[in-house]
Design a protein around this motif. Structure first.
Motif, mmCIF file in Angstrom:
data_model
loop_
_atom_site.group_PDB
_atom_site.id
_atom_site.type_symbol
_atom_site.label_atom_id
_atom_site.label_comp_id
_atom_site.label_asym_id
_atom_site.label_seq_id
_atom_site.Cartn_x
_atom_site.Cartn_y
_atom_site.Cartn_z
ATOM 1 N N LYS A 42 35.648 -24.624 -43.107
ATOM 2 C CA LYS A 42 36.850 -23.840 -43.356
ATOM 3 C C LYS A 42 37.891 -24.236 -42.318
ATOM 4 O O LYS A 42 37.562 -24.512 -41.166
ATOM 5 N N ILE A 43 39.163 -24.250 -42.735
ATOM 6 C CA ILE A 43 40.236 -24.712 -41.863
ATOM 7 C C ILE A 43 41.282 -23.612 -41.709
ATOM 8 O O ILE A 43 41.636 -22.945 -42.678
ATOM 9 N N TYR A 44 41.751 -23.418 -40.444
ATOM 10 C CA TYR A 44 42.646 -22.313 -40.127
ATOM 11 C C TYR A 44 43.866 -22.798 -39.351
ATOM 12 O O TYR A 44 43.859 -23.848 -38.710
ATOM 13 N N ASP A 45 44.914 -21.975 -39.375
ATOM 14 C CA ASP A 45 46.031 -22.097 -38.442
ATOM 15 C C ASP A 45 45.554 -21.533 -37.103
ATOM 16 O O ASP A 45 45.092 -20.399 -37.035
ATOM 17 N N SER A 46 45.672 -22.306 -36.029
ATOM 18 C CA SER A 46 45.125 -21.876 -34.738
ATOM 19 C C SER A 46 45.873 -20.680 -34.156
ATOM 20 O O SER A 46 45.314 -19.928 -33.352
ATOM 21 N N ASN A 47 47.138 -20.482 -34.553
ATOM 22 C CA ASN A 47 47.912 -19.369 -34.012
ATOM 23 C C ASN A 47 47.669 -18.078 -34.784
ATOM 24 O O ASN A 47 47.381 -17.031 -34.208
ATOM 25 N N THR A 48 47.796 -18.157 -36.099
ATOM 26 C CA THR A 48 47.700 -16.950 -36.921
ATOM 27 C C THR A 48 46.273 -16.644 -37.353
ATOM 28 O O THR A 48 45.988 -15.536 -37.801
ATOM 29 N N LYS A 49 45.383 -17.648 -37.243
ATOM 30 C CA LYS A 49 43.989 -17.540 -37.716
ATOM 31 C C LYS A 49 43.898 -17.340 -39.224
ATOM 32 O O LYS A 49 42.875 -16.901 -39.749
ATOM 33 N N LEU A 50 44.970 -17.676 -39.933
ATOM 34 C CA LEU A 50 44.978 -17.605 -41.394
ATOM 35 C C LEU A 50 44.530 -18.938 -41.976
ATOM 36 O O LEU A 50 44.785 -20.003 -41.389
ATOM 37 N N PRO A 51 43.859 -18.927 -43.145
ATOM 38 C CA PRO A 51 43.398 -20.189 -43.746
ATOM 39 C C PRO A 51 44.566 -21.052 -44.209
ATOM 40 O O PRO A 51 45.611 -20.541 -44.608
ATOM 41 N N LEU A 52 44.382 -22.369 -44.149
ATOM 42 C CA LEU A 52 45.381 -23.319 -44.611
ATOM 43 C C LEU A 52 44.983 -23.836 -45.983
ATOM 44 O O LEU A 52 43.864 -24.308 -46.176
ATOM 45 N N VAL A 53 45.893 -23.753 -46.922
ATOM 46 C CA VAL A 53 45.644 -24.155 -48.303
ATOM 47 C C VAL A 53 46.155 -25.576 -48.506
ATOM 48 O O VAL A 53 47.300 -25.887 -48.190
ATOM 49 N N GLY A 54 45.329 -26.453 -49.035
ATOM 50 C CA GLY A 54 45.753 -27.810 -49.348
ATOM 51 C C GLY A 54 45.733 -28.759 -48.168
ATOM 52 O O GLY A 54 46.378 -29.808 -48.212
ATOM 53 N N ALA A 55 45.013 -28.420 -47.102
ATOM 54 C CA ALA A 55 44.878 -29.342 -45.969
ATOM 55 C C ALA A 55 44.023 -30.543 -46.379
ATOM 56 O O ALA A 55 43.127 -30.438 -47.218
ATOM 57 N N ASN A 56 44.316 -31.683 -45.772
ATOM 58 C CA ASN A 56 43.619 -32.927 -46.091
ATOM 59 C C ASN A 56 42.493 -33.157 -45.085
ATOM 60 O O ASN A 56 42.731 -33.235 -43.885
ATOM 61 N N ILE A 57 41.241 -33.276 -45.571
ATOM 62 C CA ILE A 57 40.084 -33.499 -44.710
ATOM 63 C C ILE A 57 39.364 -34.751 -45.208
ATOM 64 O O ILE A 57 39.056 -34.863 -46.396
ATOM 65 N N TYR A 58 39.124 -35.705 -44.296
ATOM 66 C CA TYR A 58 38.483 -36.947 -44.726
ATOM 67 C C TYR A 58 37.675 -37.546 -43.580
ATOM 68 O O TYR A 58 37.830 -37.172 -42.404
ATOM 69 N N LEU A 59 36.793 -38.484 -43.944
ATOM 70 C CA LEU A 59 35.978 -39.199 -42.974
ATOM 71 C C LEU A 59 36.691 -40.497 -42.598
ATOM 72 O O LEU A 59 37.128 -41.254 -43.469
ATOM 73 N N GLU A 60 36.819 -40.737 -41.304
ATOM 74 C CA GLU A 60 37.558 -41.896 -40.819
ATOM 75 C C GLU A 60 36.945 -43.199 -41.344
ATOM 76 O O GLU A 60 35.729 -43.350 -41.448
ATOM 77 N N ASN A 61 37.855 -44.122 -41.697
ATOM 78 C CA ASN A 61 37.476 -45.461 -42.171
ATOM 79 C C ASN A 61 36.677 -45.421 -43.479
ATOM 80 O O ASN A 61 35.865 -46.303 -43.755
ATOM 81 N N THR A 62 36.882 -44.373 -44.260
ATOM 82 C CA THR A 62 36.258 -44.274 -45.583
ATOM 83 C C THR A 62 37.304 -43.756 -46.567
ATOM 84 O O THR A 62 38.389 -43.316 -46.179
ATOM 85 N N SER A 63 36.954 -43.780 -47.818
ATOM 86 C CA SER A 63 37.826 -43.197 -48.847
ATOM 87 C C SER A 63 37.315 -41.827 -49.264
ATOM 88 O O SER A 63 37.694 -41.309 -50.319
ATOM 89 N N ILE A 64 36.448 -41.253 -48.452
ATOM 90 C CA ILE A 64 35.812 -39.977 -48.791
ATOM 91 C C ILE A 64 36.612 -38.838 -48.162
ATOM 92 O O ILE A 64 36.830 -38.818 -46.942
ATOM 93 N N GLY A 65 37.066 -37.906 -48.983
ATOM 94 C CA GLY A 65 37.831 -36.778 -48.472
ATOM 95 C C GLY A 65 38.047 -35.731 -49.536
ATOM 96 O O GLY A 65 37.625 -35.884 -50.695
ATOM 97 N N THR A 66 38.735 -34.657 -49.148
ATOM 98 C CA THR A 66 38.988 -33.555 -50.072
ATOM 99 C C THR A 66 40.147 -32.724 -49.553
ATOM 100 O O THR A 66 40.704 -33.003 -48.476
ATOM 101 N N LEU A 67 40.508 -31.679 -50.324
ATOM 102 C CA LEU A 67 41.543 -30.732 -49.922
ATOM 103 C C LEU A 67 40.931 -29.348 -49.786
ATOM 104 O O LEU A 67 40.002 -28.989 -50.526
ATOM 105 N N SER A 68 41.469 -28.539 -48.869
ATOM 106 C CA SER A 68 40.980 -27.163 -48.727
ATOM 107 C C SER A 68 41.510 -26.307 -49.878
ATOM 108 O O SER A 68 42.601 -26.538 -50.400
ATOM 109 N N ASP A 69 40.721 -25.299 -50.262
ATOM 110 C CA ASP A 69 41.106 -24.449 -51.394
ATOM 111 C C ASP A 69 41.965 -23.272 -50.934
ATOM 112 O O ASP A 69 42.419 -23.213 -49.792
#
Length: 721
Positions: A38-65
């Motif tokens: 799960k991914i959050y804004d560090s200040n507000t502690k609210l979830p971030l929608v549509g953040a990009n998460i991926y593994l370096e040097n690969t084409s493997i990744g996804t978006l947060s819901d």
């Protein structure tokens, strides 16, 4: 079942399926690895929608819901990965993970970048656009920047932007006015949540009526914006956007004190009820004023007490229709000693309200907004005889504005079209106006087309027609083009025309001041001021490190309204309002923000302004050619931040008068520096304290300020969310 619940349900199905696969192939040499998090804004502690998460040097990744959840699965013999999370407007986060088992769960916290180029702005086009993608150059001061600056009011926050000059008129009025690239306060449209502010005293509108702790952000558009906003937007627009309403209960209170008897307190409540989001704010501000020269009978700084209340309501009437109600109330009492005989007393009372309906996607992409607003401003100026207590009536003004509008926007192929119609009915009652009462009405329409030509260029064209009962019709065009040489750069070029209609007092004023010895009369034949403006912006940034912006502006102004000296009659100087000057102005700004580390950022800006009165070949009076802003912000640890800011204002020119006759000499007002500092300490998740000092170097100019010298402040803020 709504979309959010459906998405979460499908997410759980997907996760369960992957876990079953893991159990099935756990003995395989090429096991399925799953990273759940799960991914959050560090200040507000609210979830971030549509953040990009991926593994370096690969084409493997996804978006947060919608809830900030993400899920990555991969088949690999590797058990070590570098996970990278990125989100536009935030610093990227990297995390080394080791899969010593097939499944891992983590949480990531992204820190917002001060660049904030992906925040939504509305002022430049009157439609929602990302800041980096609006064709009209827009500056934004957000809540975090305001907090780091330690600004006690809006004028202090604005003063740290190049091209902006704040004039603190303390001589019996206490009005803080704003100037944009040489255009005075009467040429700047001031909005609060889109509501047009009224209540100009002697042509000047006090921007400090809204308390700074109520401000979510300030949007600023430099240059002529009359094609969208009509008269008063000849020099630009400042839109003060107050705290947004949300779906959760929250309470914020702020209390601070400082030099010269300063005391500021406020409380803000959000209390959602079903689909409705009401918010209530009340604030109180007190200042005891100051006297820089005890040998003179008059004060230099006006004492005041200010009360501000605001009630807002937002809710959904149905799936596509939203209702917004915004109201504010303001009461101010000022007093200062103006002579050995009198104390001046000023009372300002203001009410403004707007009711608005927004309907989205009525037909495909067609959106419509309709609203009505009503504003009242009551100004009273009296003089009290110190020895006897006798009240001598001075000036009284009652101004009312009724305004309604219908706005629309829709997409048609590559065209983003918006436009609308509005009407205004304004009435003023003043003992300084001929017949004491005057009124006017205005009807206008505007149309704007934003054409996305291709991936790297956008064209915007617009036009507005005003039909006014006094000054007649005005047609105002605007054109702008934006180029995208790269994903991280923008070039904007625009041509716009502006105008400002004569005010009631400029048209009909009739005022005699026997104490000072002058007589001012209005001129019903005044023509609107007009300007043409050419602007160019060059912008380049890196999401994590720096932001560079260069701005150029050139204006031609005609029919500038001023006071024309006619001579002396009955020992009084006679002045009449008149269209006098033709003026050219040109300006350039250079701004850079640099973030070498996530705990340190620098800002530097330089502004140049020059002008020429084509009748006299002189530059405009009381205008600094040079202005410098520099600041750095340092976050020592998670809970402690420190900022230091420097300002430089170049010399100004003023004509020397003796008994209202120009002596032929020019007086030079010296340049000066100001230094400010601010410290914020987060005591707990809900409690924050701050302290600071303005004008550390104790600069004082008793004639051309005035400013009170060094000032300290300390405060405590509580937030429950």
């Amino acid at each position: 079942m709504n979309n959010t619940h459906t998405f979460s349900f499908l997410y759980k199905i997907k996760l369960a399926g992957i876990l079953l696969l893991l159990l099935s192939f756990s003995n395989s040499n090429n096991a399925q690895n799953v990273i759940n998090g799960k991914i959050y804004d560090s200040n507000t502690k609210l979830p971030l929608v549509g953040a990009n998460i991926y593994l370096e040097n690969t084409s493997i990744g996804t978006l947060s819901d919608e809830n900030g959840n993400f899920l990555i699965s991969t088949k690999s013999n590797k058990n070590r990965f570098k996970l990278i999370a990125s989100y536009i407007g935030y610093f990227s986060e990297e995390k080394d993970i080791e899969l010593n088992k097939n499944y891992i769960s983590i949480e990531l916290y992204l820190k917002p970048s001060l660049l904030n180029l992906d925040q939504i702005v509305v002022t430049g086009t009157r439609t929602e656009r990302f800041l980096k993608d609006t064709p009209v150059s827009t500056r934004v001061i957000n809540k975090e920047q305001i907090q780091n600056s330690g600004a006690s009011d809006i004028k202090q926050a604005l003063s740290e932007i190049n091209g902006i000059v704040i004039h603190e008129n303390q001589f019996g009025t206490g009005v803080n006015t704003v100037e944009i690239q040489g255009f005075g306060s009467q040429h700047v449209q001031i909005l609060v949540d889109g509501i047009k502010m009224i209540g100009r005293v002697n042509g000047e509108l006090d921007i400090s009526t809204i308390p700074i702790n109520q401000v979510e952000k300030i949007e600023l558009v430099k240059g002529a914006a009359s094609a969208l906003y009509g008269s008063e937007a000849m020099g630009g627009v400042i839109n003060i956007i107050t705290n947004k309403m949300n779906n959760d209960f929250s309470m914020t209170s702020d209390l601070s004190t400082g030099s010269y008897g300063r005391l500021d307190g406020s409380i803000n409540l959000n209390v959602p009820v079903n689909n409705w989001r009401p918010s209530l704010n009340f604030s109180y501000r007190k200042y005891d004023g100051y006297d820089l020269n005890k040998l003179t009978p008059s004060d230099d700084g006006t004492a005041y007490k200010k009360y501000h209340g605001q009630f807002n309501l937002n809710g959904n009437l149905n799936e596509n229709t939203e209702l917004n109600l915004r109201t504010l109330f303001f009461n101010e009492n000022q007093n200062s000693q103006s002579s050995i005989i009198f104390r001046d007393r000023i009372e300002n009372i203001q009410f403004a309200g707007r009711l608005e309906l927004t309907s989205k996607q009525i037909i495909n992409s067609f959106n419509m907004k309709t609203g009505i607003e009503y504003s009242v401003f009551d100004h009273t100026y009296d003089q009290k005889v110190i020895s006897s207590g006798f009240i001598k009536n001075g000036d009284a003004t009652l101004e009312k504005l009724l305004r309604g509008d219908v706005l629309f926007d829709f997409a048609l192929g590559k065209n983003l079209i918006n436009g609308g119609y509005s009407f205004e009915y304004e009435i003023i009652g003043s003992d300084r106006v001929i017949n004491e009462n005057q009124n006017s009405n205005l009807n206008n329409i505007f149309l704007q087309d934003e054409i996305v030509i291709n991936d790297w260029s956008t064209f915007l064209g617009g036009i507005r027609l005003d039909a006014h009962s006094i000054y007649g019709s005005q047609l105002t065009p605007k054109a702008a083009v934006m180029f995208k040489p790269s994903i991280n750069s923008r070039i904007r070029v625009s041509y716009s025309e502006g105008f400002r209609a004569p005010s009631f007092k400029e048209l009909y004023i009739e005022y005699v001041n026997l104490n000072v010895g002058y007589h001012i009369t209005g001129n019903p034949e005044l023509r609107p001021e007009k300007s043409t403006s050419l602007q160019t912006d060059i912008e380049y940034w890196n999401d994590n490190n720096y932001h560079l912006k260069i701005h150029f502006n050139y204006n031609q102004i005609s029919n500038l309204i001023d006071y024309k000296y006619l001579g002396i009659e009955d020992n009084n100087g006679i002045y009449k309002t008149a269209n006098l000057e033709k003026v050219n102005t040109w300006a350039g700004d250079f701004d850079v923000e640099y973030f070498p580390y996530d705990f340190l950022n620098f800002k530097f800006g330089y502004g140049y302004f020059d002008s020429k009165d084509l009748q006299t070949n002189d530059q405009l009076l009381l205008k600094s050619k040079h202005k410098i802003n520099f600041s750095f912000n340092l976050n020592f640890i998670e809970y402690l931040s420190f900022s230091f800011r420097v300002q430089f204002f170049g010399k100004q020119i003023w004509k020397d008068y003796e008994e209202i006759i120009y002596t032929g000499r020019n007086e030079v007002i010296s340049s000066y520096w100001l230094f400010h500092t601010n410290l914020n300490y987060k005591i707990s998740e809900k409690l924050n304290t701050y302290l600071g000092m303005r004008n550390l170097n104790n600069y004082i100019n008793k004639t051309w300020g005035p400013m009170p010298g060094r000032e300290w402040y300390i405060g405590l803020k509580y937030e429950y969310k």
